[in-house]
Enzyme design. Structure first.
Site, PDB file in Angstrom:
ATOM      1  N   THR A  62      59.595  19.859  40.465  1.00  0.00           N
ATOM      2  CA  THR A  62      58.991  20.598  41.576  1.00  0.00           C
ATOM      3  C   THR A  62      57.698  21.235  41.088  1.00  0.00           C
ATOM      4  O   THR A  62      57.551  21.529  39.904  1.00  0.00           O
ATOM      5  CB  THR A  62      59.960  21.661  42.136  1.00  0.00           C
ATOM      6  OG1 THR A  62      59.378  22.286  43.285  1.00  0.00           O
ATOM      7  CG2 THR A  62      60.301  22.718  41.103  1.00  0.00           C
ATOM      8  N   HIS A  71      73.929  25.489  32.024  1.00  0.00           N
ATOM      9  CA  HIS A  71      74.455  25.819  30.691  1.00  0.00           C
ATOM     10  C   HIS A  71      75.900  25.361  30.517  1.00  0.00           C
ATOM     11  O   HIS A  71      76.444  25.408  29.408  1.00  0.00           O
ATOM     12  CB  HIS A  71      74.355  27.329  30.454  1.00  0.00           C
ATOM     13  CG  HIS A  71      74.109  27.687  29.018  1.00  0.00           C
ATOM     14  ND1 HIS A  71      74.429  26.858  27.968  1.00  0.00           N
ATOM     15  CD2 HIS A  71      73.557  28.799  28.447  1.00  0.00           C
ATOM     16  CE1 HIS A  71      74.116  27.433  26.836  1.00  0.00           C
ATOM     17  NE2 HIS A  71      73.580  28.618  27.091  1.00  0.00           N
TER      18      HIS A  71
END
Length: 415
Positions: free
Chosen positions: A339, A391
């Site tokens: 993006t 994560h």
């Protein structure tokens, strides 16, 4: 095509098209034509929105739009009749079977771009009636997924779809009612104006909230020198423009991302429960800003393209996205997303992961800045690149090594 015969009367139903294998319904965003307007075959007739893509739907036949059955903002099942095309002043004759009855038999449908396509027959998607064997609800895959995400018991919802079928909007309305009852709505100030969220805005909101709830978001930011990329762009500009190609910074960034994803396949993977799904190819989604939101068309098999090929693919997808000419396939199967908030001047952003992917790259504005090289302060073309990663699957060390690889490729483009 099934015709109603009353001398010269020939009515063509316009149906909600199947915009992808898992799509069970669509929402009318805008009628481009109104009742009484003349239409040509394949001329844009209406705009629809689904969970996968927004598109302009062409007219399946030439004639006059004599009836609109579904108004703007309403959601209906695939293969539902939404309008009728006939001759000026025509209407289905008294006693004629309802147009809905002929859908799925020999009706001409419409496709996502200006060309006729085949419409899937009823039963291709699990829509059905409100209840099936044993009195259990028969739901579309979309409604079932949405109900699961919001922990909604569909058995207590009175469906508004055909035969009492529970629709996507029924589930969303139930969720909204539950939130309203739990949290009283604040009073609207007298100088304020209240507007409903657009369909696209509502879908983006749902997807972003779901992503934040799903992934353990962490971000890392790298400062990258684009000076050599700028030199290469200038050196090859004339040569490539003669071939109809313009080398953009986004093409170089995508090329570097693809190379880094080959080196770190875990960043190109996805997580399904306890299973890690490693993708054989790199499919890069490029976020494109629209007037009322954004959409992420996907460059399939980007790992098989060279730099000019990536540049052409980015330009093609962005152009078709802004022209509402993407097909459902154009926005599916992405493995990584880029993006670009920097195009509006942002130094960097902290993007939200595009599920079910595990990472997303945000590109900051690319501009000349003073930087220290050796013991001297010099002007260099620089930009911040920010990686958002999940994560649960990607460790910080891996994310930083991945970003270091991107930085190296961009700072040594001649290689």
């Amino acid at each position: 095509m099934r015709e109603y015969t009353n001398e010269t009367v020939a009515a063509t139903p316009v149906v909600m098209p199947q915009m992808g294998e898992s799509i069970a319904e669509g929402t009318i965003v805008r009628w481009i034509k109104k009742v009484g307007d003349a239409v040509e075959r394949d001329e844009p007739l209406l705009e629809i929105s689904t969970d996968k893509v927004d598109a302009e739907i062409p007219a399946p036949a030439a004639g006059v739009l004599i009836e609109i059955r579904v108004q703007e903002g309403e959601t209906v099942a695939v293969d539902s009749v939404v309008a009728t095309i006939g001759s000026a002043g025509d209407a289905p004759p008294a006693g004629a079977p309802p147009l809905d009855a002929v859908v799925g038999a020999d009706v001409v449908g419409a496709g996502p771009v200006a060309a006729p396509v085949e419409i899937a027959q009823p039963g291709d998607a699990d829509q059905g009636d409100a209840t099936g064997e044993g009195g259990r609800q028969r739901l579309s895959p979309l409604v079932r997924k949405l109900a699961h995400e919001h922990n909604v018991d569909v058995s207590r919802i009175r469906g508004t779809g055909a035969g009492g079928r529970v629709t996507r909007q029924d589930v969303l309305d139930d969720v909204a009612r539950a939130r309203t009852s739990a949290t009283p709505r604040a009073a609207v100030p007298p100088d304020a104006e209240v507007k409903k969220l657009s369909i696209m805005r509502r879908k983006i909101a749902e997807h972003m909230v779901m992503s934040r709830r799903t992934s353990a978001h962490v971000h890392t930011v790298f400062h990258v020198d684009f000076s050599r990329v700028a030199d290469v762009r200038q050196a090859r500009r004339v040569e490539l423009e003669q071939q109809g190609t313009k080398l953009t910074y986004m093409a170089f960034i995508t090329h570097a991302v693809v190379a880094a994803l080959r080196q770190f396949p875990i960043v190109n993977a996805s997580l399904d429960g306890d299973d890690v799904i490693y993708r054989k190819h790199v499919n890069v989604g490029i976020a494109v800003a629209l007037d009322d939101g954004l959409i992420v068309p996907v460059i399939k098999r980007a790992d098989e393209m060279d730099l000019p090929g990536l540049s052409r693919a980015i330009a093609d997808l962005a152009g078709r996205a802004r022209g509402k000419q993407l097909s459902p396939d154009d926005v599916q199967d992405g493995t990584f997303t880029i993006t670009n908030p920097g195009q509006h001047g942002a130094q960097f952003g902290m993007p939200i992961i595009n599920q079910p992917q595990v990472a997303i790259l945000g590109v900051g504005t690319i501009e000349k800045r003073p930087v220290v090289v050796g013991d001297a302060v010099v002007a260099r073309t620089m930009a911040y690149l920010a990686l958002g990663f999940d994560h649960r699957l990607v460790d910080g060390a891996t994310a930083d090594q991945f970003m270091a690889a991107i930085k190296h490729h961009l700072e040594h483009p001649e290689a």
